[in-house]
Scaffold this motif. Sequence first.
Motif, short mmCIF file in Angstrom:
data_model
loop_
_atom_site.label_atom_id
_atom_site.label_comp_id
_atom_site.label_asym_id
_atom_site.label_seq_id
_atom_site.Cartn_x
_atom_site.Cartn_y
_atom_site.Cartn_z
N CYS A 123 42.76 12.55 -34.15
CA CYS A 123 42.88 13.28 -32.87
C CYS A 123 41.81 12.80 -31.90
CB CYS A 123 42.74 14.79 -33.10
SG CYS A 123 42.83 15.74 -31.55
N VAL A 124 42.25 12.37 -30.73
CA VAL A 124 41.34 12.00 -29.64
C VAL A 124 41.84 12.72 -28.39
CG1 VAL A 124 40.34 10.15 -28.24
CG2 VAL A 124 40.83 9.75 -30.67
N PRO A 125 41.23 13.83 -28.01
CA PRO A 125 41.72 14.62 -26.87
C PRO A 125 41.34 13.99 -25.53
CG PRO A 125 39.71 15.59 -27.75
CD PRO A 125 40.07 14.44 -28.66
N ASN A 126 41.66 14.68 -24.46
CA ASN A 126 41.23 14.25 -23.13
C ASN A 126 39.77 14.59 -22.93
OD1 ASN A 126 43.57 13.02 -22.09
ND2 ASN A 126 44.47 15.01 -21.60
N GLY A 127 39.14 13.93 -21.96
CA GLY A 127 37.70 14.11 -21.78
C GLY A 127 37.29 14.28 -20.33
N TYR A 128 36.05 13.91 -20.05
CA TYR A 128 35.50 14.07 -18.70
C TYR A 128 34.44 13.01 -18.45
CZ TYR A 128 30.81 15.79 -19.90
OH TYR A 128 29.51 15.86 -20.34
N PHE A 129 34.09 12.83 -17.18
CA PHE A 129 33.02 11.92 -16.79
C PHE A 129 31.79 12.74 -16.40
CE2 PHE A 129 36.77 9.27 -15.85
CZ PHE A 129 36.44 8.17 -16.63
N PRO A 130 30.69 12.57 -17.11
CA PRO A 130 29.47 13.35 -16.79
C PRO A 130 29.05 13.22 -15.33
CG PRO A 130 29.20 12.27 -18.90
CD PRO A 130 30.49 11.74 -18.32
N GLU A 131 29.28 12.05 -14.72
CA GLU A 131 28.85 11.86 -13.33
C GLU A 131 29.61 12.76 -12.35
OE1 GLU A 131 31.45 8.16 -14.35
OE2 GLU A 131 30.05 9.51 -15.37
N GLU A 132 30.76 13.30 -12.78
CA GLU A 132 31.51 14.22 -11.92
C GLU A 132 31.03 15.66 -12.04
OE1 GLU A 132 35.62 13.73 -12.89
OE2 GLU A 132 35.75 11.71 -12.02
N TRP A 133 30.07 15.90 -12.95
CA TRP A 133 29.60 17.27 -13.18
C TRP A 133 28.08 17.39 -13.07
CZ3 TRP A 133 32.40 21.70 -13.71
CH2 TRP A 133 33.78 21.52 -13.73
N THR A 134 27.48 16.53 -12.25
CA THR A 134 26.05 16.63 -11.99
C THR A 134 25.79 17.82 -11.08
OG1 THR A 134 26.30 15.05 -10.19
CG2 THR A 134 25.62 14.17 -12.33
N ALA A 135 24.53 18.23 -11.00
CA ALA A 135 24.17 19.42 -10.23
C ALA A 135 24.59 19.30 -8.77
CB ALA A 135 22.67 19.67 -10.33
N ASP A 136 24.49 18.11 -8.20
CA ASP A 136 24.87 17.95 -6.79
C ASP A 136 26.36 18.13 -6.58
OD1 ASP A 136 25.06 15.50 -8.25
OD2 ASP A 136 25.47 14.46 -6.37
N LYS A 137 27.19 17.78 -7.61
CA LYS A 137 28.63 17.98 -7.49
C LYS A 137 28.98 19.46 -7.57
CE LYS A 137 29.72 13.54 -7.55
NZ LYS A 137 28.41 12.94 -7.84
N VAL A 138 28.29 20.19 -8.43
CA VAL A 138 28.53 21.63 -8.57
C VAL A 138 28.16 22.38 -7.29
CG1 VAL A 138 27.91 23.70 -9.88
CG2 VAL A 138 28.23 21.52 -11.07
N ASP A 139 27.21 21.83 -6.54
CA ASP A 139 26.73 22.50 -5.33
C ASP A 139 27.32 21.93 -4.04
OD1 ASP A 139 25.11 24.29 -6.75
OD2 ASP A 139 23.46 22.86 -6.85
N LEU A 140 28.37 21.14 -4.15
CA LEU A 140 29.01 20.62 -2.93
C LEU A 140 29.50 21.77 -2.05
CD1 LEU A 140 31.13 17.60 -4.27
CD2 LEU A 140 29.17 17.47 -2.73
N PRO A 141 29.39 21.63 -0.73
CA PRO A 141 29.87 22.70 0.15
C PRO A 141 31.37 22.86 0.10
CG PRO A 141 29.23 20.76 1.42
CD PRO A 141 28.79 20.50 0.02
N LEU A 142 31.82 24.11 0.12
CA LEU A 142 33.24 24.42 0.08
C LEU A 142 33.79 24.60 1.49
CD1 LEU A 142 33.28 27.06 -2.81
CD2 LEU A 142 34.01 24.67 -2.93
N PRO A 143 35.12 24.49 1.65
CA PRO A 143 35.72 24.82 2.94
C PRO A 143 35.35 26.25 3.35
CG PRO A 143 37.32 23.74 1.53
CD PRO A 143 36.11 24.02 0.67
N ALA A 144 35.30 26.50 4.64
CA ALA A 144 34.84 27.79 5.15
C ALA A 144 35.64 28.96 4.59
CB ALA A 144 34.90 27.79 6.68
N GLU A 145 36.96 28.79 4.47
CA GLU A 145 37.81 29.87 3.96
C GLU A 145 37.44 30.24 2.53
OE1 GLU A 145 42.58 30.83 3.18
OE2 GLU A 145 41.95 28.91 4.07
#
Length: 392
Positions: free
Chosen positions: A180-202
């Motif tokens: 079994c080899v499931p799907n994964g993720y890229f650590p560079e997409e989950w750095t602190a700066d990505k988590v804190d990206l500004p959201l649309p105003a709504e």
Amino acid sequence: MEYRPYYLAREWVRQGHQVTIVAASFSHLRQNNPSISHDYTEETIEGVRYVWMKTPEYTSSISRIINMISFVRKVYKYARQMLQDVKPDLVIASSTYPLDNYPACKIAKMANAKYTYEVHDIWPLSPMLIGGYGKWHPFIMVMQWAEDFAYRHVDKVISLLWNAEGHMRERGLQSDKFVCVPNGYFPEEWTADKVDLPLPAEHQHCFNLHKDEIIVGFAGGFAASGAVTTLVKAAVELKDRIGLFFVLVGKGPEQAQYEQIVKEHHLTNVSFLPSVPKKLIPAIIKHFDIAYLGGVHSELHKYGTSYNKMTDYMLSGKPIIQAVDEPGSVVERIKCGVRVEAENVKEVVRAIESLSGLSIEEREKMGLKGKEYVEKNLPWSKLAEDFLKPFV
């Protein structure tokens, strides 16, 4: 597009391997299909060599079958040319349907290479259960022969479905050939700066307005397969519960139905927000206190699932309500949330009440189990290595 083969191929190239992907020129899984005029058109994308086979477009089941047959026939036709261009050590049959296994096995034998079948969905069981085909339907019989052929001849099966080995062994797979080899993720997409990206105003306004409430959230497509209707109906049952709010982020054909339920019951505890680019998903889920993942009733789910949405939720460190018929799921195994029966509104309500009744610290501790599991086991770089280990 279907990202998994691309993600794995890119990691293998980074690890020093040479990778060729042989693909049909048309697939409904891609947002944009390549424009080619003849077979065996080559293209290199981020170090990955693509060989495109010109296949007809399709809009129906019959024309899709013609596309499948066209691709398999052309892979057979150009097998020797492929082997002149590159001598593989490993040949992977990776289409959803199992017909690719015939030419993949042939090419592997000609090259004295290893051969594997990468199982995304169990065919022909999937079209039988979803499409209502009988086992004696000619299409199903052809697919069944191909599946059985694969399990009898592969060196290994690589499966996204953690609990599918029993089914495969019933169809002829030897006991030591399942991985079994499931799907994964890229650590560079989950750095602190990505988590804190500004959201649309709504979006930001909604989260600010309800920041003192427990937010039960969903982020993804509004399609019937995700059973988001179950979550909206749970919101109806919990409409008088103070301090609880539901946020659904996405788009899709089922949205009008969700909005109709909200209108009929005069709900004030639900907000719908437009979908956001993939890069903003970490910043969206950060505002959830409880994350919802649903599915329709399906016998297929007992073999295991590998939802990208599940990985996103776990990386966000949020406790998860998984309303999917998958006994023994990763949520249950590592205790990063609660699994309940698919499409069972009462069980979803009970799960929401249970998780919302925990302290913030208790929910964070539960969510952290999921985050730690994914960070340790599911980086694409590690999964790419895990994929190749059985063949070394």
